[in-house]
Design a protein around this motif. Structure first.
Motif, mmCIF file in Angstrom:
data_model
loop_
_atom_site.group_PDB
_atom_site.id
_atom_site.type_symbol
_atom_site.label_atom_id
_atom_site.label_comp_id
_atom_site.label_asym_id
_atom_site.label_seq_id
_atom_site.Cartn_x
_atom_site.Cartn_y
_atom_site.Cartn_z
ATOM 1 N N LEU A 18 0.844 -1.193 0.000
ATOM 2 C CA LEU A 18 0.000 0.000 0.000
ATOM 3 C C LEU A 18 0.877 1.239 0.000
ATOM 4 C CD1 LEU A 18 -2.422 -1.091 2.870
ATOM 5 C CD2 LEU A 18 -2.897 -1.199 0.433
ATOM 6 N N VAL A 19 0.297 2.381 -0.337
ATOM 7 C CA VAL A 19 0.997 3.658 -0.226
ATOM 8 C C VAL A 19 0.746 4.187 1.179
ATOM 9 C CG1 VAL A 19 1.178 6.011 -1.096
ATOM 10 C CG2 VAL A 19 0.762 4.131 -2.688
ATOM 11 N N CYS A 20 1.822 4.473 1.893
ATOM 12 C CA CYS A 20 1.712 4.923 3.275
ATOM 13 C C CYS A 20 1.172 6.350 3.321
ATOM 14 C CB CYS A 20 3.077 4.862 3.953
ATOM 15 S SG CYS A 20 3.064 5.404 5.673
ATOM 16 N N GLY A 21 0.244 6.604 4.221
ATOM 17 C CA GLY A 21 -0.325 7.924 4.393
ATOM 18 C C GLY A 21 0.615 8.889 5.094
ATOM 19 N N ARG A 22 1.614 8.374 5.792
ATOM 20 C CA ARG A 22 2.552 9.238 6.532
ATOM 21 C C ARG A 22 3.784 9.578 5.701
ATOM 22 N NH1 ARG A 22 5.740 7.409 11.887
ATOM 23 N NH2 ARG A 22 7.053 9.236 12.103
ATOM 24 N N GLN A 55 0.384 -1.505 9.571
ATOM 25 C CA GLN A 55 1.648 -0.874 9.949
ATOM 26 C C GLN A 55 2.568 -0.864 8.746
ATOM 27 O OE1 GLN A 55 4.026 -2.803 12.968
ATOM 28 N NE2 GLN A 55 5.033 -0.887 13.464
ATOM 29 N N CYS A 56 3.096 0.311 8.446
ATOM 30 C CA CYS A 56 4.038 0.501 7.349
ATOM 31 C C CYS A 56 5.386 -0.090 7.749
ATOM 32 C CB CYS A 56 4.176 1.991 7.024
ATOM 33 S SG CYS A 56 5.384 2.358 5.733
ATOM 34 N N THR A 57 5.967 -0.915 6.881
ATOM 35 C CA THR A 57 7.270 -1.500 7.188
ATOM 36 C C THR A 57 8.410 -0.530 6.883
ATOM 37 O OG1 THR A 57 7.361 -2.544 5.010
ATOM 38 C CG2 THR A 57 6.489 -3.868 6.830
ATOM 39 N N PHE A 58 8.116 0.572 6.200
ATOM 40 C CA PHE A 58 9.147 1.555 5.859
ATOM 41 C C PHE A 58 9.366 2.543 7.004
ATOM 42 C CE2 PHE A 58 10.902 5.289 3.715
ATOM 43 C CZ PHE A 58 11.930 4.699 2.990
ATOM 44 N N CYS A 59 8.285 3.168 7.494
ATOM 45 C CA CYS A 59 8.430 4.192 8.536
ATOM 46 C C CYS A 59 7.878 3.745 9.897
ATOM 47 C CB CYS A 59 7.752 5.502 8.114
ATOM 48 S SG CYS A 59 5.961 5.422 8.017
ATOM 49 N N GLY A 60 7.118 2.655 9.942
ATOM 50 C CA GLY A 60 6.594 2.143 11.204
ATOM 51 C C GLY A 60 5.274 2.746 11.647
ATOM 52 N N ALA A 61 4.665 3.602 10.805
ATOM 53 C CA ALA A 61 3.401 4.250 11.176
ATOM 54 C C ALA A 61 2.272 3.221 11.236
ATOM 55 C CB ALA A 61 3.056 5.342 10.171
ATOM 56 N N GLU A 62 1.447 3.330 12.273
ATOM 57 C CA GLU A 62 0.284 2.459 12.419
ATOM 58 C C GLU A 62 -0.986 3.255 12.162
ATOM 59 O OE1 GLU A 62 1.406 -1.053 15.573
ATOM 60 O OE2 GLU A 62 0.081 0.534 16.202
#
Length: 101
Positions: A18-22, A55-62
């Motif tokens: 997915l594309v991370c929102g953060r 949870q984004c595996t790139f930046c860790g944002a949940e």
């Protein structure tokens, strides 16, 4: 004396692209279910809350998602639809017939 409390469980349901929102990066996101259970004498009896998270595996944002959104994401991961990595759901092995070399 009665001993009671809670215990948390974390289940990984799928891995999606997915594309991370953060951070804005297209990366793998884990779809998880967090369940809290009531315990009596250290024995888990029944769940009293459940939350679905990505949870984004790139930046860790949940990010918290609804049960309906989580079900839809899980179906997409299984079918290999848009937004999925085309991989098998977490914890399941691929079902390929044996082929001789």
């Amino acid at each position: 004396m009665i001993i009671f409390g809670t215990k948390g469980y974390l289940y990984q349901l799928a891995i999606l692209t997915l594309v991370c929102g953060r951070c804005g990066n297209p990366s793998a996101h884990t779809l998880r279910k967090r369940v809290n259970k009531f315990t009596l004498f250290f024995v888990p009896l029944f769940p009293f809350s459940a939350k679905y998270l990505t949870q984004c595996t790139f930046c860790g944002a949940e990010q918290q998602v609804s049960k309906e959104q989580a079900d839809q994401m899980q179906r997409q991961a299984v079918s290999g639809g848009p937004g999925s990595s085309g991989a098998q759901p977490y914890g399941q092995s691929p079902q390929h017939p044996y082929q001789r070399p």
